[in-house]
Design a protein around this motif. Structure first.
Motif, PDB file in Angstrom:
ATOM      1  N   MET A   1       0.848  -1.178   0.000  1.00 11.91           N
ATOM      2  CA  MET A   1       0.000   0.000   0.000  1.00 11.91           C
ATOM      3  C   MET A   1       0.892   1.239   0.000  1.00 11.91           C
ATOM      4  SD  MET A   1      -3.126   1.002   2.506  1.00 11.91           S
ATOM      5  CE  MET A   1      -4.344   0.344   1.422  1.00 11.91           C
ATOM      6  N   LEU A   2       0.497   2.219  -0.764  1.00 13.83           N
ATOM      7  CA  LEU A   2       1.265   3.438  -0.903  1.00 13.83           C
ATOM      8  C   LEU A   2       0.981   4.426   0.233  1.00 13.83           C
ATOM      9  CD1 LEU A   2       0.687   4.082  -4.702  1.00 13.83           C
ATOM     10  CD2 LEU A   2       2.704   3.076  -3.631  1.00 13.83           C
ATOM     11  N   TYR A   3       1.950   5.287   0.468  1.00 15.19           N
ATOM     12  CA  TYR A   3       1.840   6.340   1.481  1.00 15.19           C
ATOM     13  C   TYR A   3       0.530   7.115   1.324  1.00 15.19           C
ATOM     14  CZ  TYR A   3       3.156  10.545   4.107  1.00 15.19           C
ATOM     15  OH  TYR A   3       3.192  11.584   4.988  1.00 15.19           O
ATOM     16  N   ASP A   4       0.256   7.557   0.084  1.00 18.42           N
ATOM     17  CA  ASP A   4      -0.935   8.368  -0.170  1.00 18.42           C
ATOM     18  C   ASP A   4      -2.224   7.605   0.119  1.00 18.42           C
ATOM     19  OD1 ASP A   4       0.611  10.551  -0.898  1.00 18.42           O
ATOM     20  OD2 ASP A   4       0.579  10.032  -3.031  1.00 18.42           O
ATOM     21  N   GLU A   5      -2.222   6.298  -0.094  1.00 20.25           N
ATOM     22  CA  GLU A   5      -3.409   5.492   0.198  1.00 20.25           C
ATOM     23  C   GLU A   5      -3.673   5.420   1.697  1.00 20.25           C
ATOM     24  OE1 GLU A   5      -3.919   2.106  -3.099  1.00 20.25           O
ATOM     25  OE2 GLU A   5      -1.982   2.057  -2.082  1.00 20.25           O
ATOM     26  N   ILE A   6      -2.625   5.295   2.486  1.00 21.55           N
ATOM     27  CA  ILE A   6      -2.779   5.246   3.941  1.00 21.55           C
ATOM     28  C   ILE A   6      -3.316   6.582   4.448  1.00 21.55           C
ATOM     29  CG2 ILE A   6      -1.567   5.003   6.150  1.00 21.55           C
ATOM     30  CD1 ILE A   6       0.357   3.070   4.626  1.00 21.55           C
ATOM     31  N   VAL A   7      -2.738   7.667   3.967  1.00 16.90           N
ATOM     32  CA  VAL A   7      -3.204   8.998   4.367  1.00 16.90           C
ATOM     33  C   VAL A   7      -4.665   9.180   3.953  1.00 16.90           C
ATOM     34  CG1 VAL A   7      -2.924  11.482   3.968  1.00 16.90           C
ATOM     35  CG2 VAL A   7      -0.913  10.054   4.392  1.00 16.90           C
ATOM     36  N   SER A   8      -5.008   8.747   2.756  1.00 19.67           N
ATOM     37  CA  SER A   8      -6.384   8.839   2.287  1.00 19.67           C
ATOM     38  C   SER A   8      -7.321   8.028   3.179  1.00 19.67           C
ATOM     39  CB  SER A   8      -6.475   8.346   0.840  1.00 19.67           C
ATOM     40  OG  SER A   8      -7.796   8.390   0.386  1.00 19.67           O
ATOM     41  N   ASN A   9      -6.906   6.835   3.567  1.00 21.96           N
ATOM     42  CA  ASN A   9      -7.715   6.017   4.471  1.00 21.96           C
ATOM     43  C   ASN A   9      -7.932   6.720   5.805  1.00 21.96           C
ATOM     44  OD1 ASN A   9      -7.976   3.993   2.605  1.00 21.96           O
ATOM     45  ND2 ASN A   9      -6.532   2.604   3.586  1.00 21.96           N
ATOM     46  N   ILE A  10      -6.884   7.313   6.341  1.00 22.03           N
ATOM     47  CA  ILE A  10      -6.997   8.032   7.616  1.00 22.03           C
ATOM     48  C   ILE A  10      -8.006   9.173   7.477  1.00 22.03           C
ATOM     49  CG2 ILE A  10      -5.773   9.497   9.286  1.00 22.03           C
ATOM     50  CD1 ILE A  10      -3.248   7.754   8.651  1.00 22.03           C
ATOM     51  N   LYS A  11      -7.882   9.939   6.402  1.00 21.40           N
ATOM     52  CA  LYS A  11      -8.820  11.053   6.169  1.00 21.40           C
ATOM     53  C   LYS A  11     -10.262  10.555   6.091  1.00 21.40           C
ATOM     54  CE  LYS A  11      -5.974  14.175   3.400  1.00 21.40           C
ATOM     55  NZ  LYS A  11      -5.897  14.779   2.065  1.00 21.40           N
ATOM     56  N   HIS A  12     -10.466   9.493   5.327  1.00 24.16           N
ATOM     57  CA  HIS A  12     -11.825   8.965   5.152  1.00 24.16           C
ATOM     58  C   HIS A  12     -12.413   8.462   6.463  1.00 24.16           C
ATOM     59  CE1 HIS A  12     -12.205   9.449   0.864  1.00 24.16           C
ATOM     60  NE2 HIS A  12     -11.051   8.847   0.661  1.00 24.16           N
ATOM     61  N   ILE A  13     -11.601   7.796   7.255  1.00 24.43           N
ATOM     62  CA  ILE A  13     -12.089   7.289   8.541  1.00 24.43           C
ATOM     63  C   ILE A  13     -12.441   8.452   9.468  1.00 24.43           C
ATOM     64  CG2 ILE A  13     -11.499   5.961  10.604  1.00 24.43           C
ATOM     65  CD1 ILE A  13      -9.714   4.202   8.694  1.00 24.43           C
ATOM     66  N   ILE A  14     -11.587   9.467   9.498  1.00 21.94           N
ATOM     67  CA  ILE A  14     -11.865  10.653  10.318  1.00 21.94           C
ATOM     68  C   ILE A  14     -13.192  11.281   9.881  1.00 21.94           C
ATOM     69  CG2 ILE A  14     -11.112  13.026  10.803  1.00 21.94           C
ATOM     70  CD1 ILE A  14      -8.213  11.914  10.740  1.00 21.94           C
ATOM     71  N   ASP A  15     -13.372  11.433   8.575  1.00 22.65           N
ATOM     72  CA  ASP A  15     -14.614  12.015   8.050  1.00 22.65           C
ATOM     73  C   ASP A  15     -15.814  11.131   8.381  1.00 22.65           C
ATOM     74  OD1 ASP A  15     -13.242  14.171   7.014  1.00 22.65           O
ATOM     75  OD2 ASP A  15     -13.201  13.390   4.965  1.00 22.65           O
ATOM     76  N   GLU A  16     -15.665   9.836   8.169  1.00 21.43           N
ATOM     77  CA  GLU A  16     -16.750   8.885   8.407  1.00 21.43           C
ATOM     78  C   GLU A  16     -17.216   8.918   9.863  1.00 21.43           C
ATOM     79  OE1 GLU A  16     -19.333   5.851   6.953  1.00 21.43           O
ATOM     80  OE2 GLU A  16     -17.933   7.070   5.817  1.00 21.43           O
ATOM     81  N   LYS A  17     -16.256   9.117  10.764  1.00 24.21           N
ATOM     82  CA  LYS A  17     -16.580   9.144  12.191  1.00 24.21           C
ATOM     83  C   LYS A  17     -16.997  10.538  12.666  1.00 24.21           C
ATOM     84  CE  LYS A  17     -14.216   5.209  13.975  1.00 24.21           C
ATOM     85  NZ  LYS A  17     -14.350   4.854  15.358  1.00 24.21           N
ATOM     86  N   GLY A  18     -16.930  11.534  11.776  1.00 20.91           N
ATOM     87  CA  GLY A  18     -17.340  12.893  12.133  1.00 20.91           C
ATOM     88  C   GLY A  18     -16.384  13.567  13.101  1.00 20.91           C
ATOM     89  N   MET A  19     -15.131  13.203  13.027  1.00 22.14           N
ATOM     90  CA  MET A  19     -14.127  13.764  13.935  1.00 22.14           C
ATOM     91  C   MET A  19     -13.453  14.977  13.293  1.00 22.14           C
ATOM     92  SD  MET A  19     -12.443  10.197  15.252  1.00 22.14           S
ATOM     93  CE  MET A  19     -11.752  10.827  16.788  1.00 22.14           C
ATOM     94  N   LYS A  20     -12.804  15.759  14.115  1.00 24.03           N
ATOM     95  CA  LYS A  20     -12.024  16.902  13.660  1.00 24.03           C
ATOM     96  C   LYS A  20     -10.546  16.518  13.651  1.00 24.03           C
ATOM     97  CE  LYS A  20     -15.454  19.868  13.675  1.00 24.03           C
ATOM     98  NZ  LYS A  20     -16.056  20.271  12.455  1.00 24.03           N
ATOM     99  N   GLN A  21      -9.833  16.952  12.620  1.00 20.89           N
ATOM    100  CA  GLN A  21      -8.404  16.623  12.529  1.00 20.89           C
ATOM    101  C   GLN A  21      -7.613  17.160  13.717  1.00 20.89           C
ATOM    102  OE1 GLN A  21      -6.398  17.515   8.870  1.00 20.89           O
ATOM    103  NE2 GLN A  21      -7.612  16.068   7.692  1.00 20.89           N
ATOM    104  N   GLY A  22      -7.990  18.317  14.224  1.00 17.09           N
ATOM    105  CA  GLY A  22      -7.284  18.898  15.366  1.00 17.09           C
ATOM    106  C   GLY A  22      -7.383  18.031  16.611  1.00 17.09           C
ATOM    107  N   VAL A  23      -8.549  17.443  16.824  1.00 13.62           N
ATOM    108  CA  VAL A  23      -8.747  16.551  17.975  1.00 13.62           C
ATOM    109  C   VAL A  23      -7.928  15.284  17.806  1.00 13.62           C
ATOM    110  CG1 VAL A  23     -10.462  15.153  19.199  1.00 13.62           C
ATOM    111  CG2 VAL A  23     -11.039  17.471  18.473  1.00 13.62           C
ATOM    112  N   VAL A  24      -7.973  14.725  16.600  1.00 14.11           N
ATOM    113  CA  VAL A  24      -7.188  13.523  16.320  1.00 14.11           C
ATOM    114  C   VAL A  24      -5.703  13.820  16.503  1.00 14.11           C
ATOM    115  CG1 VAL A  24      -6.552  11.832  14.549  1.00 14.11           C
ATOM    116  CG2 VAL A  24      -8.932  12.577  14.766  1.00 14.11           C
ATOM    117  N   ALA A  25      -5.259  14.963  16.014  1.00 17.16           N
ATOM    118  CA  ALA A  25      -3.855  15.359  16.136  1.00 17.16           C
ATOM    119  C   ALA A  25      -3.408  15.354  17.596  1.00 17.16           C
ATOM    120  CB  ALA A  25      -3.640  16.744  15.529  1.00 17.16           C
TER     121      ALA A  25
END
Length: 78
Positions: free
Chosen positions: A1-25
């Motif tokens: 799996m490529l770097y960009d795919e992992i980052v994309s998965n993280i973004k999608h999961i964060i969005d799917e769960k309705g979370m904010k990136q700042g909180v996750v950070a």
């Protein structure tokens, strides 16, 4: 799996769960700016040792970060 795919998965999961990136950070031990830079591809700073903390912060098993989008939707929905 490529770097960009992992980052994309993280973004999608964060969005799917309705979370904010700042909180996750903060939960994962990053500043909001560092995490934003990783998620937006400004810098390729994501390392394998970061993945467990990010997975914990978004409430998924670390292996979920490596699953293709169709499959993780089922995994996240558990």
């Amino acid at each position: 799996m490529l770097y960009d795919e992992i980052v994309s998965n993280i973004k999608h999961i964060i969005d799917e769960k309705g979370m904010k990136q700042g909180v996750v950070a903060k939960r994962a031990g990053f500043t909001p700016q560092e995490f934003s830079n990783i998620m937006n591809g400004r810098r390729k700073l994501l390392r394998v040792e970061h993945l467990p903390a990010i997975a914990f912060a978004i409430g998924v098993d670390v292996n979920t970060l490596f699953i293709k989008e169709k499959e993780w939707k089922m995994e996240v929905g558990k």
